[in-house]
Design an enzyme around this catalytic site. Structure first.
Site, mmCIF file in Angstrom:
data_model
loop_
_atom_site.group_PDB
_atom_site.id
_atom_site.type_symbol
_atom_site.label_atom_id
_atom_site.label_comp_id
_atom_site.label_asym_id
_atom_site.label_seq_id
_atom_site.Cartn_x
_atom_site.Cartn_y
_atom_site.Cartn_z
ATOM 1 N N ASP A 57 0.908 -1.091 0.034
ATOM 2 C CA ASP A 57 0.084 -0.089 0.102
ATOM 3 C C ASP A 57 0.843 1.074 -0.069
ATOM 4 O OD1 ASP A 57 0.824 0.190 2.570
ATOM 5 O OD2 ASP A 57 -1.021 0.331 3.414
ATOM 6 N N CYS A 91 3.535 -3.152 4.037
ATOM 7 C CA CYS A 91 2.641 -1.934 4.413
ATOM 8 C C CYS A 91 3.343 -1.206 5.462
ATOM 9 C CB CYS A 91 1.292 -2.022 4.847
ATOM 10 S SG CYS A 91 1.272 -3.321 6.336
ATOM 11 N N HIS A 95 9.841 -23.974 8.924
ATOM 12 C CA HIS A 95 8.746 -24.663 9.817
ATOM 13 C C HIS A 95 7.375 -24.562 9.259
ATOM 14 C CE1 HIS A 95 11.730 -25.565 13.328
ATOM 15 N NE2 HIS A 95 11.948 -25.964 12.365
HETATM 16 C C1 RB5 Z 1 -1.561 3.092 6.368
HETATM 17 O O1 RB5 Z 1 -1.484 4.264 6.995
HETATM 18 C C2 RB5 Z 1 -1.099 1.834 7.267
HETATM 19 O O2 RB5 Z 1 -2.088 1.829 8.286
HETATM 20 C C3 RB5 Z 1 -0.763 0.519 6.758
HETATM 21 O O3 RB5 Z 1 0.202 0.732 5.945
HETATM 22 C C4 RB5 Z 1 -0.581 -0.617 7.495
HETATM 23 O O4 RB5 Z 1 0.371 -0.216 8.463
HETATM 24 C C5 RB5 Z 1 -1.736 -1.462 8.429
HETATM 25 O O5 RB5 Z 1 -1.452 -2.219 8.891
#
Ligand code: RB5
Length: 143
Positions: free
Chosen positions: A7, A65, A98
């Site tokens: 993301d 993320c 594992h």
């Molecule tokens: C985005 O701000 C953030 O919430 C996302 O990248 C992630 O860390 C969610 O688990």
């Protein structure tokens, strides 16, 4: 082939990992996102996970993320996915050996770029141990 996605919170680290894959002639497929614009990690996690399960040219996946956690929670909803958030070498090695993890989740806001590349290399180069007890435990997870 490695399949990779992020993301916006993991976008910079994803791009950095892609450069590393290119330098090492490791084939990859990038499912996005393709900019720093805000987007929803569950969408990317689902897209990558379904491709990984349904297309056998993909061997392992990497999801990035902010923390790695949202990606792992989302990816683990898809049957056959074993996604692990890792921030250290030992966990990364053993989650493949594992748990036969097929997705590595990383947190761009948690670990540095150097450590991230080390974990990527360990994840890609480690193979499942295939010992009976581990095969059985993975069957139990599936059940
Ligand atoms: C985005 O701000 C953030 O919430 C996302 O990248 C992630 O860390 C969610 O688990």
């Amino acid at each position: 082939m490695i399949i990779i996605g992020s993301d916006h919170g993991g976008y910079s680290l994803k791009e950095y990992i892609i450069e590393h894959l290119k330098e090492n002639n490791i084939k990859y497929h990038d499912v996005g996102c393709f900019s720093q614009d805000s987007c929803d990690y569950p969408i990317i996690a689902k897209k990558l996970s379904k491709l990984l399960i349904n297309d056998n040219k993909f061997i392992k996946g990497i999801l990035v993320c902010g923390t790695g956690i949202g990606m792992s929670i989302s990816a683990n909803k898809i049957k056959g996915i074993r996604a692990s958030v890792c921030s250290d070498a030992f966990s990364t090695k053993y989650t493949v050996l594992h748990n036969n993890a097929n997705i590595l989740c990383l947190g761009e806001r948690v670990i540095g770029k150097g450590l991230a590349l080390e974990l990527v290399d360990i994840f890609i180069n480690t193979k499942f141990s295939k010992e009976d007890r581990h095969i059985n435990r993975i069957k139990l997870i599936e059940e």
